[in-house]
Design a protein around this motif. Structure first.
Motif, PDB file in Angstrom:
ATOM      1  N   THR A 131      39.412  56.794  39.197  1.00  0.00           N
ATOM      2  CA  THR A 131      39.782  55.666  40.040  1.00  0.00           C
ATOM      3  C   THR A 131      39.356  55.844  41.493  1.00  0.00           C
ATOM      4  OG1 THR A 131      41.766  55.594  38.682  1.00  0.00           O
ATOM      5  CG2 THR A 131      41.691  54.130  40.573  1.00  0.00           C
ATOM      6  N   MET A 132      39.949  56.845  42.135  1.00  0.00           N
ATOM      7  CA  MET A 132      39.878  56.893  43.592  1.00  0.00           C
ATOM      8  C   MET A 132      38.449  57.044  44.109  1.00  0.00           C
ATOM      9  SD  MET A 132      42.934  56.450  43.628  1.00  0.00           S
ATOM     10  CE  MET A 132      43.016  56.140  45.375  1.00  0.00           C
ATOM     11  N   ALA A 133      37.709  58.019  43.558  1.00  0.00           N
ATOM     12  CA  ALA A 133      36.363  58.256  44.060  1.00  0.00           C
ATOM     13  C   ALA A 133      35.507  57.009  43.884  1.00  0.00           C
ATOM     14  CB  ALA A 133      35.737  59.442  43.327  1.00  0.00           C
ATOM     15  N   VAL A 134      35.724  56.323  42.752  1.00  0.00           N
ATOM     16  CA  VAL A 134      34.899  55.161  42.448  1.00  0.00           C
ATOM     17  C   VAL A 134      35.153  54.017  43.425  1.00  0.00           C
ATOM     18  CG1 VAL A 134      34.620  53.346  40.742  1.00  0.00           C
ATOM     19  CG2 VAL A 134      34.564  55.716  40.025  1.00  0.00           C
ATOM     20  N   GLY A 144      32.289  49.386  46.556  1.00  0.00           N
ATOM     21  CA  GLY A 144      32.343  48.041  47.123  1.00  0.00           C
ATOM     22  C   GLY A 144      33.380  47.135  46.494  1.00  0.00           C
ATOM     23  N   ASN A 145      33.558  47.253  45.184  1.00  0.00           N
ATOM     24  CA  ASN A 145      34.663  46.587  44.475  1.00  0.00           C
ATOM     25  C   ASN A 145      34.650  45.067  44.457  1.00  0.00           C
ATOM     26  OD1 ASN A 145      35.867  49.217  44.086  1.00  0.00           O
ATOM     27  ND2 ASN A 145      36.468  49.086  46.226  1.00  0.00           N
ATOM     28  N   GLN A 146      33.478  44.433  44.572  1.00  0.00           N
ATOM     29  CA  GLN A 146      33.450  42.972  44.458  1.00  0.00           C
ATOM     30  C   GLN A 146      33.791  42.557  43.039  1.00  0.00           C
ATOM     31  OE1 GLN A 146      31.191  44.895  45.722  1.00  0.00           O
ATOM     32  NE2 GLN A 146      30.186  44.016  47.520  1.00  0.00           N
ATOM     33  N   LEU A 170      22.002  48.194  42.822  1.00  0.00           N
ATOM     34  CA  LEU A 170      22.136  48.486  44.241  1.00  0.00           C
ATOM     35  C   LEU A 170      23.200  47.626  44.913  1.00  0.00           C
ATOM     36  CD1 LEU A 170      18.408  49.086  45.064  1.00  0.00           C
ATOM     37  CD2 LEU A 170      20.256  50.728  45.371  1.00  0.00           C
ATOM     38  N   LYS A 171      23.866  46.782  44.098  1.00  0.00           N
ATOM     39  CA  LYS A 171      24.946  45.956  44.652  1.00  0.00           C
ATOM     40  C   LYS A 171      26.289  46.504  44.162  1.00  0.00           C
ATOM     41  CE  LYS A 171      22.671  42.772  46.917  1.00  0.00           C
ATOM     42  NZ  LYS A 171      21.792  41.828  46.250  1.00  0.00           N
ATOM     43  N   GLY A 172      27.347  46.080  44.808  1.00  0.00           N
ATOM     44  CA  GLY A 172      28.666  46.575  44.447  1.00  0.00           C
ATOM     45  C   GLY A 172      29.198  45.955  43.171  1.00  0.00           C
ATOM     46  N   ALA A 173      30.203  46.578  42.614  1.00  0.00           N
ATOM     47  CA  ALA A 173      30.879  46.051  41.427  1.00  0.00           C
ATOM     48  C   ALA A 173      32.275  46.655  41.390  1.00  0.00           C
ATOM     49  CB  ALA A 173      30.121  46.390  40.157  1.00  0.00           C
ATOM     50  N   ARG A 174      33.143  46.083  40.543  1.00  0.00           N
ATOM     51  CA  ARG A 174      34.510  46.581  40.451  1.00  0.00           C
ATOM     52  C   ARG A 174      34.759  47.122  39.048  1.00  0.00           C
ATOM     53  NH1 ARG A 174      39.674  42.987  42.232  1.00  0.00           N
ATOM     54  NH2 ARG A 174      38.684  43.153  44.262  1.00  0.00           N
ATOM     55  N   THR A 175      35.510  48.203  38.966  1.00  0.00           N
ATOM     56  CA  THR A 175      35.857  48.751  37.650  1.00  0.00           C
ATOM     57  C   THR A 175      37.278  48.337  37.287  1.00  0.00           C
ATOM     58  OG1 THR A 175      36.706  50.762  38.625  1.00  0.00           O
ATOM     59  CG2 THR A 175      34.392  50.774  38.006  1.00  0.00           C
ATOM     60  N   LEU A 176      37.649  48.577  36.038  1.00  0.00           N
ATOM     61  CA  LEU A 176      39.017  48.275  35.583  1.00  0.00           C
ATOM     62  C   LEU A 176      40.038  49.032  36.421  1.00  0.00           C
ATOM     63  CD1 LEU A 176      38.433  48.510  31.730  1.00  0.00           C
ATOM     64  CD2 LEU A 176      39.019  46.447  32.992  1.00  0.00           C
ATOM     65  N   THR A 177      39.752  50.328  36.648  1.00  0.00           N
ATOM     66  CA  THR A 177      40.699  51.154  37.397  1.00  0.00           C
ATOM     67  C   THR A 177      40.816  50.648  38.832  1.00  0.00           C
ATOM     68  OG1 THR A 177      38.885  52.635  37.879  1.00  0.00           O
ATOM     69  CG2 THR A 177      40.322  53.264  36.072  1.00  0.00           C
ATOM     70  N   GLY A 178      39.670  50.295  39.418  1.00  0.00           N
ATOM     71  CA  GLY A 178      39.661  49.817  40.793  1.00  0.00           C
ATOM     72  C   GLY A 178      40.483  48.555  40.942  1.00  0.00           C
ATOM     73  N   ILE A 220      43.091  47.620  39.408  1.00  0.00           N
ATOM     74  CA  ILE A 220      44.526  47.900  39.436  1.00  0.00           C
ATOM     75  C   ILE A 220      44.941  48.418  40.818  1.00  0.00           C
ATOM     76  CG2 ILE A 220      46.390  49.232  38.386  1.00  0.00           C
ATOM     77  CD1 ILE A 220      44.580  49.454  35.881  1.00  0.00           C
ATOM     78  N   VAL A 221      44.248  49.437  41.299  1.00  0.00           N
ATOM     79  CA  VAL A 221      44.669  50.072  42.548  1.00  0.00           C
ATOM     80  C   VAL A 221      44.555  49.108  43.732  1.00  0.00           C
ATOM     81  CG1 VAL A 221      44.069  51.832  44.243  1.00  0.00           C
ATOM     82  CG2 VAL A 221      44.212  52.416  41.844  1.00  0.00           C
ATOM     83  N   ILE A 222      43.460  48.348  43.760  1.00  0.00           N
ATOM     84  CA  ILE A 222      43.219  47.515  44.934  1.00  0.00           C
ATOM     85  C   ILE A 222      44.235  46.384  45.049  1.00  0.00           C
ATOM     86  CG2 ILE A 222      41.569  45.899  45.957  1.00  0.00           C
ATOM     87  CD1 ILE A 222      39.406  47.770  44.670  1.00  0.00           C
ATOM     88  N   GLU A 223      44.598  45.765  43.929  1.00  0.00           N
ATOM     89  CA  GLU A 223      45.412  44.555  44.029  1.00  0.00           C
ATOM     90  C   GLU A 223      46.894  44.762  43.738  1.00  0.00           C
ATOM     91  OE1 GLU A 223      43.619  41.280  42.016  1.00  0.00           O
ATOM     92  OE2 GLU A 223      41.797  41.421  43.223  1.00  0.00           O
ATOM     93  N   MET A 224      47.263  45.905  43.151  1.00  0.00           N
ATOM     94  CA  MET A 224      48.654  46.083  42.762  1.00  0.00           C
ATOM     95  C   MET A 224      49.593  46.060  43.955  1.00  0.00           C
ATOM     96  SD  MET A 224      50.616  46.213  40.307  1.00  0.00           S
ATOM     97  CE  MET A 224      50.075  46.733  38.704  1.00  0.00           C
ATOM     98  N   GLY A 225      49.088  46.445  45.125  1.00  0.00           N
ATOM     99  CA  GLY A 225      49.928  46.541  46.310  1.00  0.00           C
ATOM    100  C   GLY A 225      50.570  45.225  46.699  1.00  0.00           C
TER     101      GLY A 225
END
Lengths: 280, 279
Positions: B210-213, B218-220, B228-236, B238-243
């Motif tokens: 999760t964290m390193a990724v 970029g997490n779009q 070469l563009k950003g993307a979001r993973t499943l783990t990302g 959760i962490v980014i929006e759960m707050g």
């Protein structure tokens, strides 16, 4: 012709093999060097003051929280881990259905990503048990996470204790329980200890399982129900704010030093395992 | 005498309970994730949730499709495997068969240390050393993850290669094959299922990381368009929006965790199957 071709192929694969080996170690050195280069200039006395303010960005409270978090999770995980290993090696018959299920669940636990632990901890400890974002919620979540690690290393250490030890103890009239606590566990202690140290390493480096269980308050917790951030979470918070990257790298240096120390200690203890059973 | 018997039985019961703790934990984790995540999937609709390409919780009506995150996770995992497996495998051969003992004593703890470095530290390293070159992109994620799964692949492959009987090597060399030809045509294929198990475990690590990724990608929340563009993973996700998530949004994030959990269970099962085959 083919002989020559074969020789060239041998050369190519020799280069690839040596190259990969050297690359792996160069990558490690590069990472360590890079973090030191970025972080060391920011290590100042103010980073170690007991109170965190947005000016000093002190890592000391996080360091203390890390120690508390580690001790609390170990306090929970060690009895469960060691006792279950005792049950599996000393009491259960091998091939037992229960033992098989325990093995499957332990393997499952060790494969679960830390963010899933974090979600579970948030749903169960923080919300369902209503412990809130607290160091206790974080510690119990981490205890479950490191349980398989402690179980496996304890089990390995216990089964490495020669049966002569047990037979000797029984022969002298000691009961099973006494044999376990006075003979088998002491003999297996270094192996168990090496596993515990590795578990400390996991706790110290953990972030994803803690953000939504122990929260991100940057002060020293005054009770188990207070929120606190460990060093790793502290680093993540700094990176999110983006204002104190230098201090973030300085924290990375401290974390890296801790991890290197932990690994060295574990290797040192593990080396001593071989001594048991041979000369005693 | 009787007292001792009671004590013995009591302690055996205690050991049993401790052993049952891991079963209890797994059941509890499954139950709480499912109970909180599955209803959301029901409300959104399984097909819409898994195959919907739009994730915009703030829209009216909000859209909760995680296809782009699934694809993002798969891309970055595949990239990590492409980078990590060849280097890891060659390194494992090097460590088990080629490396001089003196060098081994330095390299082995080095590889262990690589496994011990916390993922946030990898993230900080990535932000300063990889992102300036490749930007916040899938490629950056692949490189960092590729390094992070190295120790897993090296460790398991190394012990698999060491477990191959030395007769294989000696026989092949006696027939006139060169050293490296023997290693890569005889020894490595013999260790195949162990190495595969290592790769599967590496895939599990990569998907769950999760964290390193999130620090380098970029997490779009959109379908990945280029490496070469950003993307979001499943783990990302959760962490980014759960707050700040509430209501169905929050449940949808937990459901994302359920999908991740199912992926991991499948990977773990294949790992056990591969490991079982070795024996």
């Amino acid at each position: 012709m083919t002989i020559k071709k074969n020789k060239i192929k041998e050369k190519i694969f020799a280069i690839l093999t040596w190259g990969a080996g050297i690359l792996s170690i160069v990558v490690l050195l590069y990472i360590i060097g890079f973090i030191l280069y970025k972080g060391v200039p920011y290590i100042k006395p103010s980073l170690f003051s007991l109170k965190y303010t947005s000016e000093n960005v002190s890592l000391m409270p996080a360091l203390i929280s890390t120690i508390i978090m580690t001790l609390m999770s170990l306090l929970i995980a060690i009895p469960f881990g060691v006792f279950s290993a005792v049950f599996l090696t000393e009491y259960a018959k091998s091939g037992n259905r229960f033992v098989k299920i325990v093995r499957v669940t332990t393997e499952t636990l060790s494969g679960i990503p830390s963010i899933v632990y974090g979600l579970f901890g948030m749903l169960f400890f923080v919300t369902f048990l209503n412990w809130g974002f607290s160091i206790l919620s974080g510690a119990v979540t981490l205890a479950i996470m490191i349980l398989p690690l402690i179980m496996r290393s304890s089990e390995e250490a216990l089964s490495a204790v020669p049966d002569v030890f047990r037979e000797g103890s029984f022969g002298l009239g000691a009961g099973k329980l006494r044999t376990v606590f006075k003979i088998v566990l002491p003999a297996a202690a270094p192996g168990i200890f090496a596993g515990i140290i590795l578990a400390v390493g996991r706790v110290v480096g953990e972030t994803a399982a803690l953000i939504y269980t122990s929260g991100t308050v940057a002060q020293i917790p005054d009770s188990p129900f207070a929120s606190a951030r460990t060093l790793a979470v502290h680093m993540y918070s700094l990176s999110g704010e983006g204002l104190h990257m230098g201090e973030g790298y300085a924290t990375a240096v401290v974390l890296l030093v801790l991890v290197i120390g932990i690994n060295a200690l574990s290797a040192f203890v593990a080396k001593r395992i071989g001594g048991y059973g041979k000369d005693k | 005498m009787k007292k001792r018997k009671v004590k013995e039985n009591f302690m055996e019961g205690l050991f049993f309970i401790a052993a049952a703790a891991s079963i209890f934990a797994v059941v509890l984790i499954c139950f709480f994730l499912m109970a909180n995540g599955v209803p959301a999937i029901g409300k959104i609709g399984l097909v819409k949730f898994l195959f919907g390409t739009e994730w915009s919780p703030s829209d009216i009506p909000p859209l909760y499709g995680i296809a782009s995150m699934i694809v993002g996770s798969l891309y970055v995992t595949a990239g990590a495997i492409i980078i990590g497996v060849p280097i890891g495998l060659f390194t494992a051969v090097f460590l088990s068969k080629i490396c001089p003992t003196k060098l081994y004593k330095i390299m082995k703890p080095g590889v262990d240390l690589l496994a011990g470095i916390p993922s946030v530290v990898y993230g900080f390293f990535g932000m300063a050393a990889v992102v300036p070159i490749f930007g916040n992109s899938i490629i950056s994620g692949c490189i960092i993850l590729g390094i992070m799964i190295l120790p897993t692949i090296i460790g398991i492959s190394e012990s698999a290669i060491r477990a191959v009987p030395s007769e294989y090597y000696e026989g092949s060399v006696a027939l006139g094959a060169g050293k490296y030809r023997t290693l890569y045509k005889v020894v490595v294929p013999a260790a195949k299922s162990g190495i595969l198990a290592g790769i599967v475990l590496g895939i599990g690590r990569a998907i769950g990381e999760t964290m390193a990724v999130i620090m380098v990608m970029g997490n779009q929340a959109r379908m990945p368009v280029s490496l070469l563009k950003g993307a979001r993973t499943l783990t990302g996700n959760i962490v980014i929006e759960m707050g700040y998530a509430e209501g169905l949004h929050r449940e949808a994030l937990i459901a994302t965790g359920v999908v991740l959990f199912v992926f991991i269970l499948i990977i773990n099962l294949s790992f056990s199957a591969l490991k079982g085959r070795k024996k």
